[in-house]
Design an enzyme around this catalytic site. Structure first.
Site, PDB file in Angstrom:
ATOM      1  N   HIS A  81      16.360  47.672  -2.228  1.00  0.00           N
ATOM      2  CA  HIS A  81      17.743  47.958  -1.985  1.00  0.00           C
ATOM      3  C   HIS A  81      18.321  48.972  -3.011  1.00  0.00           C
ATOM      4  CE1 HIS A  81      19.013  45.646   1.605  1.00  0.00           C
ATOM      5  NE2 HIS A  81      17.720  45.854   1.792  1.00  0.00           N
TER       6      HIS A  81
ATOM      7  N   ASP B 123      10.864  45.780  -0.162  1.00  0.00           N
ATOM      8  CA  ASP B 123      11.305  45.248   1.172  1.00  0.00           C
ATOM      9  C   ASP B 123      11.196  45.583   2.622  1.00  0.00           C
ATOM     10  OD1 ASP B 123      13.360  43.195   2.023  1.00  0.00           O
ATOM     11  OD2 ASP B 123      15.528  44.073   0.956  1.00  0.00           O
TER      12      ASP B 123
ATOM     13  N   HIS C 200       9.262  42.278   7.957  1.00  0.00           N
ATOM     14  CA  HIS C 200       9.477  43.400   8.723  1.00  0.00           C
ATOM     15  C   HIS C 200       9.559  44.517   7.884  1.00  0.00           C
ATOM     16  CE1 HIS C 200      13.073  44.378   5.597  1.00  0.00           C
ATOM     17  NE2 HIS C 200      12.774  42.771   5.265  1.00  0.00           N
TER      18      HIS C 200
ATOM     19  N   GLU D 166      15.463  43.352  11.041  1.00  0.00           N
ATOM     20  CA  GLU D 166      15.891  42.626   9.744  1.00  0.00           C
ATOM     21  C   GLU D 166      17.270  43.449   8.835  1.00  0.00           C
ATOM     22  OE1 GLU D 166      16.632  40.226   6.034  1.00  0.00           O
ATOM     23  OE2 GLU D 166      15.670  42.826   6.596  1.00  0.00           O
ATOM     24  N   GLU D 167      16.857  44.144   8.633  1.00  0.00           N
ATOM     25  CA  GLU D 167      17.851  45.031   7.901  1.00  0.00           C
ATOM     26  C   GLU D 167      19.757  45.864   8.906  1.00  0.00           C
ATOM     27  OE1 GLU D 167      17.959  44.789   4.925  1.00  0.00           O
ATOM     28  OE2 GLU D 167      15.831  44.959   3.956  1.00  0.00           O
TER      29      GLU D 167
ATOM     30  N   GLU E 176       9.744  38.337   2.049  1.00  0.00           N
ATOM     31  CA  GLU E 176      10.810  38.696   1.577  1.00  0.00           C
ATOM     32  C   GLU E 176      10.846  38.268  -0.071  1.00  0.00           C
ATOM     33  OE1 GLU E 176      13.641  39.866   1.957  1.00  0.00           O
ATOM     34  OE2 GLU E 176      13.297  39.449   4.498  1.00  0.00           O
TER      35      GLU E 176
ATOM     36  N   ASP F 168      11.572  47.860   8.827  1.00  0.00           N
ATOM     37  CA  ASP F 168      12.414  48.556   9.313  1.00  0.00           C
ATOM     38  C   ASP F 168      13.202  48.363   7.599  1.00  0.00           C
ATOM     39  OD1 ASP F 168      13.095  45.932   9.639  1.00  0.00           O
ATOM     40  OD2 ASP F 168      15.935  46.529  10.112  1.00  0.00           O
TER      41      ASP F 168
END
Length: 384
Positions: A357, A104, A71, A139-140, A168, A73
């Site tokens: 994150h 990520d 992903h 995805e997020e 991931e 996003d």
């Protein structure tokens, strides 16, 4: 050898916070089309949700079909003033590339784009099978208009993969120390206990639902769900909120609500877990009286990918590149692998997840290159 760094820098500089793409998929598509991949842009929008753009790209038309999934996003950066380097500047300092999504998981996307185009350039005469990339922008977020719908489109159009690797960031301390071969399921619950409102000075004239809720939560949280098994750690239950909706200190509320989440292993199905929960709530109701309501929601069942060609190939590539013997685990949260497992064997492998994150998320450039190298080894081994 194709360098993944320029693509990663280009991607990080695009503030593609879910559900916005901000041109990130355009950059990936341009990269892949130059290497001969056929690309499809797949925007989806379910009712009352934000539209999401997605990309599917494939080189070759025959089996075996190896798919990379990921992903572009990212989660919001938070207070940007707390970042040492701006979250969308892709600055390089002391050998690290800083920025939201660097790990990520734009780093993995750049790495497997570079590995796939490298492989394509070295096999211009063809190879026995096909390579594809499934890149989502959801995805997020709620994961409604992304991988789920792309997989449905792939199935309807003859693109179901033989195997899939999700990029991931699976590694824990060192690149290659961990491969995810499965994930626990996730079940959310909203438990409401009803009573009769009254004055706190006259509790005998009311029916306070709070003690009943507390007893139910104690029954749920104090008992181990299971002991785990060879593939999974024990299931866990976490209480995440309690609300009476009551602003006054002298009022007994007429209802109280609690929320909790269960991360469950293969000892349970969603149905059997819901029965386990309601059985314990029913026991409290039988002992204390009253009424309650419980609402469940889940879009993630537990799964594990059994040993076989995919696991063996990735383990061998990691071992060759790093000298490590990777742990095969099923821990952590959820990922889009929970959807892909319905179509083909799937595992997850990517960079170290230490800063995902977080403020100042970053990836060492040597780790980005090593990840690209491992993805290339996986392709070489899989199609050899």
């Amino acid at each position: 050898m194709t360098d993944a760094l320029p693509l990663l820098q280009a991607l990080v500089r695009l503030a593609s916070v879910t559900p916005r793409s901000e041109g990130a998929l355009d950059r990936v598509q341009e990269w892949l089309e130059r290497a001969g991949f056929t690309c499809w842009r797949l925007p989806f929008q379910a009712p009352e949700t934000a539209a999401v753009d997605n990309l599917f790209a494939r080189l070759g038309t025959t089996a075996p079909h190896f798919c990379f999934a990921g992903h572009v996003d990212v989660v919001p950066p938070g207070d940007e003033s707390r970042w040492t380097h701006p979250p969308f500047a892709a600055e390089i300092c002391d050998g690290n590339l800083y920025g939201r999504g660097a790990v990520d998981m734009k780093g993995s996307v750049a790495a497997f784009c570079a590995a796939a185009t490298d492989f394509a350039a070295d096999h211009e005469a063809g190879f026995p099978g096909s390579i594809s990339l499934l890149i989502t922008g959801d995805e997020e977020g709620p994961s409604i208009n992304g991988t789920v719908k792309v997989l449905e489109w792939m199935a309807a159009n003859g693109h179901v993969p033989t195997v899939c690797l999700v990029g991931e960031p699976s590694s824990s301390e060192r690149l290659g120390d961990t491969i995810k071969i499965g994930r626990r399921g996730s079940l959310n619950a909203k438990l409401t206990v009803y009573g009769v409102q009254g004055h706190a000075a006259y509790p005998h004239k009311a029916d306070n639902p709070i003690p009943k809720l507390v007893r139910m939560l104690d029954a749920l949280a104090s008992e181990a769900l299971d002991q785990g098994n060879d593939a999974f750690e024990p299931s866990t239950l976490a209480i995440t909120g309690i609300d009476t909706g009551n602003p006054a200190a002298n009022i007994i509320p007429d209802r109280v609500t609690a929320a909790f989440n269960v991360r469950f292993n293969s000892e349970y199905t969603r149905a059997s877990l819901e029965r386990w929960i309601t059985d314990r709530c029913d026991r409290v109701r039988s002992a204390m009286g009253g009424e309650y309501r419980i609402e469940f929601s889940s879009n993630a069942d537990s799964f594990v990918t059994q040993p076989g060609p995919l696991v063996d190939t990735v383990v061998a590539a990691v071992r060759e590149a790093t000298g490590l013997e990777p742990a095969l685990t099923t821990g952590g949260g959820t990922s889009d692998a929970r959807f892909i497992k319905n179509y083909c064997p799937v595992i997850e492998f990517g960079p170290v997840n230490q800063t995902i994150h977080q403020t100042d998320e970053h990836i060492p450039i040597v780790e980005l290159e090593a990840t690209r190298h491992i993805y290339r080894l996986i392709l070489d081994r899989y199609f050899s």
